[in-house]
Design a protein around this motif. Sequence first.
Motif, PDB file in Angstrom:
ATOM      1  N   ALA A  25       0.825  -1.209   0.000  1.00  0.00           N
ATOM      2  CA  ALA A  25       0.000   0.000   0.000  1.00  0.00           C
ATOM      3  C   ALA A  25       0.857   1.256   0.000  1.00  0.00           C
ATOM      4  CB  ALA A  25      -0.940  -0.012   1.209  1.00  0.00           C
ATOM      5  N   ASP A  26       2.010   1.205   0.705  1.00  0.00           N
ATOM      6  CA  ASP A  26       2.925   2.345   0.767  1.00  0.00           C
ATOM      7  C   ASP A  26       4.346   1.819   0.642  1.00  0.00           C
ATOM      8  OD1 ASP A  26       4.303   4.665   1.165  1.00  0.00           O
ATOM      9  OD2 ASP A  26       3.304   5.217   3.038  1.00  0.00           O
ATOM     10  N   GLY A  27       4.748   1.524  -0.601  1.00  0.00           N
ATOM     11  CA  GLY A  27       6.072   0.965  -0.844  1.00  0.00           C
ATOM     12  C   GLY A  27       7.207   1.869  -0.397  1.00  0.00           C
ATOM     13  N   PRO A  28       7.163   3.186  -0.680  1.00  0.00           N
ATOM     14  CA  PRO A  28       8.277   4.052  -0.263  1.00  0.00           C
ATOM     15  C   PRO A  28       8.510   4.052   1.246  1.00  0.00           C
ATOM     16  CG  PRO A  28       6.998   5.118  -1.978  1.00  0.00           C
ATOM     17  CD  PRO A  28       6.239   3.886  -1.584  1.00  0.00           C
ATOM     18  N   THR A  29       7.417   4.044   2.022  1.00  0.00           N
ATOM     19  CA  THR A  29       7.583   4.021   3.473  1.00  0.00           C
ATOM     20  C   THR A  29       8.208   2.721   3.933  1.00  0.00           C
ATOM     21  OG1 THR A  29       5.765   5.556   3.851  1.00  0.00           O
ATOM     22  CG2 THR A  29       6.363   4.114   5.672  1.00  0.00           C
ATOM     23  N   LEU A  30       7.778   1.597   3.353  1.00  0.00           N
ATOM     24  CA  LEU A  30       8.366   0.311   3.727  1.00  0.00           C
ATOM     25  C   LEU A  30       9.833   0.245   3.295  1.00  0.00           C
ATOM     26  CD1 LEU A  30       8.208  -2.502   4.892  1.00  0.00           C
ATOM     27  CD2 LEU A  30       7.298  -3.312   2.689  1.00  0.00           C
ATOM     28  N   PHE A  31      10.149   0.760   2.120  1.00  0.00           N
ATOM     29  CA  PHE A  31      11.548   0.787   1.685  1.00  0.00           C
ATOM     30  C   PHE A  31      12.400   1.563   2.690  1.00  0.00           C
ATOM     31  CE2 PHE A  31      15.070   2.784  -0.598  1.00  0.00           C
ATOM     32  CZ  PHE A  31      15.663   1.682  -1.185  1.00  0.00           C
ATOM     33  N   ARG A  32      11.871   2.690   3.185  1.00  0.00           N
ATOM     34  CA  ARG A  32      12.607   3.481   4.171  1.00  0.00           C
ATOM     35  C   ARG A  32      12.767   2.702   5.478  1.00  0.00           C
ATOM     36  NH1 ARG A  32      10.697   6.065   8.182  1.00  0.00           N
ATOM     37  NH2 ARG A  32       8.584   6.140   7.332  1.00  0.00           N
ATOM     38  N   ARG A  33      11.718   2.041   5.935  1.00  0.00           N
ATOM     39  CA  ARG A  33      11.801   1.272   7.183  1.00  0.00           C
ATOM     40  C   ARG A  33      12.815   0.137   7.050  1.00  0.00           C
ATOM     41  NH1 ARG A  33       6.485  -1.176   7.974  1.00  0.00           N
ATOM     42  NH2 ARG A  33       7.499  -2.112   9.796  1.00  0.00           N
ATOM     43  N   LEU A  34      12.807  -0.520   5.922  1.00  0.00           N
ATOM     44  CA  LEU A  34      13.776  -1.591   5.694  1.00  0.00           C
ATOM     45  C   LEU A  34      15.191  -1.028   5.683  1.00  0.00           C
ATOM     46  CD1 LEU A  34      11.786  -3.460   2.911  1.00  0.00           C
ATOM     47  CD2 LEU A  34      12.455  -4.495   5.078  1.00  0.00           C
ATOM     48  N   GLY A  35      15.385   0.089   4.988  1.00  0.00           N
ATOM     49  CA  GLY A  35      16.704   0.692   4.934  1.00  0.00           C
ATOM     50  C   GLY A  35      17.199   1.116   6.298  1.00  0.00           C
ATOM     51  N   GLU A  36      16.343   1.682   7.099  1.00  0.00           N
ATOM     52  CA  GLU A  36      16.730   2.099   8.445  1.00  0.00           C
ATOM     53  C   GLU A  36      17.112   0.905   9.314  1.00  0.00           C
ATOM     54  OE1 GLU A  36      13.305   4.274   9.605  1.00  0.00           O
ATOM     55  OE2 GLU A  36      13.962   6.149   8.668  1.00  0.00           O
ATOM     56  N   ALA A  37      16.613  -0.284   8.961  1.00  0.00           N
ATOM     57  CA  ALA A  37      16.949  -1.512   9.688  1.00  0.00           C
ATOM     58  C   ALA A  37      18.139  -2.241   9.069  1.00  0.00           C
ATOM     59  CB  ALA A  37      15.730  -2.435   9.729  1.00  0.00           C
TER      60      ALA A  37
END
Length: 326
Positions: A279-291
């Motif tokens: 639903a919100d790919g950019p936000t998930l990409f950011r969360r993954l990157g931060e992890a």
Amino acid sequence: MFHGGDLDAARRAFPDAPEPWIDLSTGINPVPYPLPPFEASALQRLPSAVDLLALKRLAAEAYGAPGSEGVAAAPGSQILIETLPRLRARSNVAVVGPTYAEHAAAWARGGHAIEMVPDLPAAGRFEAVVVVNPNNPDGRVHDAGRLAEVARDLGARGGLLVVDEAFADFEPGFDEPGDLGPAVVRLRSFGKSYGLAGLRLGFALAEPGLARRIEAALGPWAVSGPAIAAGLAAFPDRAWRQEAALARAQDAARLDRMIERGGGRIVGGTSLFRTAVFADGPTLFRRLGEAGLYVRRFPERPNQLRFGLPPDKGAWCRLSRVLKPV
């Protein structure tokens, strides 16, 4: 042009992410073939023509080519993608997509007229057709009968069908792909399935005359001694390849379940990668990157992400924590 595997870019984008990074942005087997130690001579002398011929014979057997005379060995399949357009007169080229962007880019650099098409084209429209099978990033598999029809049409007009099978090794139905005819060149990637991408080893399977032209364009000693030694060690180990195919298919199914629990909808993939829409790919990409988890994104389709397979228990756990339902 975006590519997977660029951890330097990931570190710049997410400087506070924990180390070590887990690179899930490529479709490379995360469990590499256990190579024996190299003999020093593999590094000290120029590659042996006898060893290269032995490698090509093993590749022909592994990939279902008629014989070694129809195999061109190269330092990775990417250089083959770059080389093929330089062997053809300027022509109209269809690239079945969306797909791996380097194909269209390479033919465009060669001065050819490129048209992106959603499916294998009708007879007579193009002088060359490029198709990735299974496709990257959606894993789409094209019907063998339809591929043969396109090959016959192109062959009758002096054309060329390029079939990029970089992700075919572990997929059902590709064990004995056979010969599609003289108008076809098939590309295979050793590094992806054997988890040894840094060695740079790939193959073009074609009629002998075209295979010789490809090798002539690459020049002498195109494949390094260590890469030849790796192929000579790995290709005969059929048991490892069969076990790896089964294990990676199980990993892909596990990854599907994890992605779906995290709100993703699987839209395709292979045994080495899975592609999903969120639903919100950019936000998930950011969360993954931060992890400290790097996945493949697609700027033209921002809600779509492609996940490679985690290499070990720790990586699976880190991914699971980010994808855990909120």
